[in-house]
Design an enzyme around this catalytic site. Structure first.
Site, PDB file in Angstrom:
ATOM      1  N   CYS A 214       0.818  -1.234   0.000  1.00  0.00           N
ATOM      2  CA  CYS A 214       0.000   0.000   0.000  1.00  0.00           C
ATOM      3  C   CYS A 214       0.846   1.276   0.000  1.00  0.00           C
ATOM      4  CB  CYS A 214      -0.874   0.072   1.243  1.00  0.00           C
ATOM      5  SG  CYS A 214      -1.772  -1.424   1.634  1.00  0.00           S
TER       6      CYS A 214
HETATM    7  N1  GLN Z   1      -1.153  -5.957   5.215  1.00  0.00           N
HETATM    8  C1  GLN Z   1      -2.029  -4.851   5.008  1.00  0.00           C
HETATM    9  C2  GLN Z   1      -3.272  -5.246   4.241  1.00  0.00           C
HETATM   10  O1  GLN Z   1      -3.341  -6.309   3.689  1.00  0.00           O
HETATM   11  C3  GLN Z   1      -1.312  -3.703   4.327  1.00  0.00           C
HETATM   12  C4  GLN Z   1      -0.961  -4.047   2.917  1.00  0.00           C
HETATM   13  C5  GLN Z   1       0.085  -3.189   2.275  1.00  0.00           C
HETATM   14  O2  GLN Z   1       0.748  -2.341   2.855  1.00  0.00           O
HETATM   15  N2  GLN Z   1       0.250  -3.461   1.031  1.00  0.00           N
HETATM   16  O3  GLN Z   1      -4.178  -4.462   4.195  1.00  0.00           O
END
Ligand code: GLN
Length: 267
Positions: free
Chosen positions: A2
């Site tokens: 993210c």
């Molecule tokens: N692990 C978290 C989620 O699945 C954040 C994912 C990320 O940072 N890509 O929402």
């Protein structure tokens, strides 16, 4: 993984000026991120934006009516023309926003999209996590067991980020200083799940608290005294400063065109 962004300032800015208009806006980072350390190619599993509206409702005597407003979807940001449109019209002095690339094995749903919103310690917070908790969920079972049952029963989603948010909110609710609470959650999560990527982002409309643990993070000050913290710089302006890995950042806006205060310290 993210991408996320928070802004706090003395004067209102449009959501679009941070989320959609810059050459490397959060919108661009949703389909063409530049610094995705540790996997993932696009951030297409949803997005969210929360913004504070206290000026709009300043006549209200209802504290809980002051926002922040939360807009979340489990679709890519670029597919939501209505959001792109309203972003041009909505102004705020403080926001937290994120675009999501779901960690493998975690659900894709609106409720799993940051920012998460909640009240604790007399403020309403917005929270985002960029990264992954290694070995989740068993690695976090002992930490989860420290939470009141009701917090677990009302977890927004079965994700590492939602659990980190519940832990953080519970600590702020028991009177812990928010900056110490963020540092404590990161320390405890790293002890329980070594190698986790823990870029946390927390705002309450007055300040931004952020960590950089194994993911990119930068910030920049604006001439009005505002400050923006983002996974990736929103453009190629040299005013963007990278935050060193293993750091905790606390940013507050300047008043009367004073520069913002930005403190970066080792975790
Ligand atoms: N692990 C978290 C989620 O699945 C954040 C994912 C990320 O940072 N890509 O929402």
């Amino acid at each position: 993984m993210c991408r996320h962004l928070a802004h706090v300032g003395p004067t209102p800015v449009t959501l679009a000026s941070l989320l959609t208009e810059p050459s490397h806006s959060l919108l661009v980072q949703s389909y063409a991120p530049a610094d995705m350390r540790g996997g993932g190619t696009v951030n297409a599993d949803g997005f969210g934006a929360g913004w504070y509206v206290r000026d709009l409702l300043s006549d209200s005597s209802e504290d809980h009516a002051r926002g922040p407003v939360l807009y979340r979807r489990d679709d890519p940001m670029w597919t939501d023309g209505s959001f792109l449109d309203l972003a041009r019209a909505v102004e705020t002095t403080a926001l937290v926003a994120a675009v999501r690339s779901a960690t493998v094995g975690m659900p894709v749903s609106t409720a799993a999209c940051a920012p998460f919103r909640g009240e604790a310690g007399g403020s309403t917070w917005l929270f985002s996590h960029n990264g992954v908790v290694r070995g989740w969920p068993p690695s976090m079972a002992d930490l989860a067991a420290t939470l009141p049952a009701l917090d677990l029963l009302t977890l927004e989603a079965a994700t590492d980020s939602a659990l980190l948010w519940a832990l953080l909110r519970a600590r702020i609710a028991t009177g812990k200083d928010p900056v110490d609470a963020v540092a404590g959650v990161v320390t405890d999560a790293l002890a329980a799940a070594p190698g986790s990527r823990l870029n946390l982002l927390l705002g309450d409309g007055e300040q931004v608290v952020a960590t950089a643990v194994d993911h990119a993070l930068s910030y920049r000050a604006w001439p009005d005294g505002g400050v923006t913290v983002a996974s990736e710089p929103l453009d190629d302006d040299p005013a963007w400063t990278p935050v060193p890995d293993g750091s905790l950042l606390v940013a507050r806006p300047g008043e009367g065109h004073d520069p913002p205060s930005v403190a970066v310290a080792a975790l």
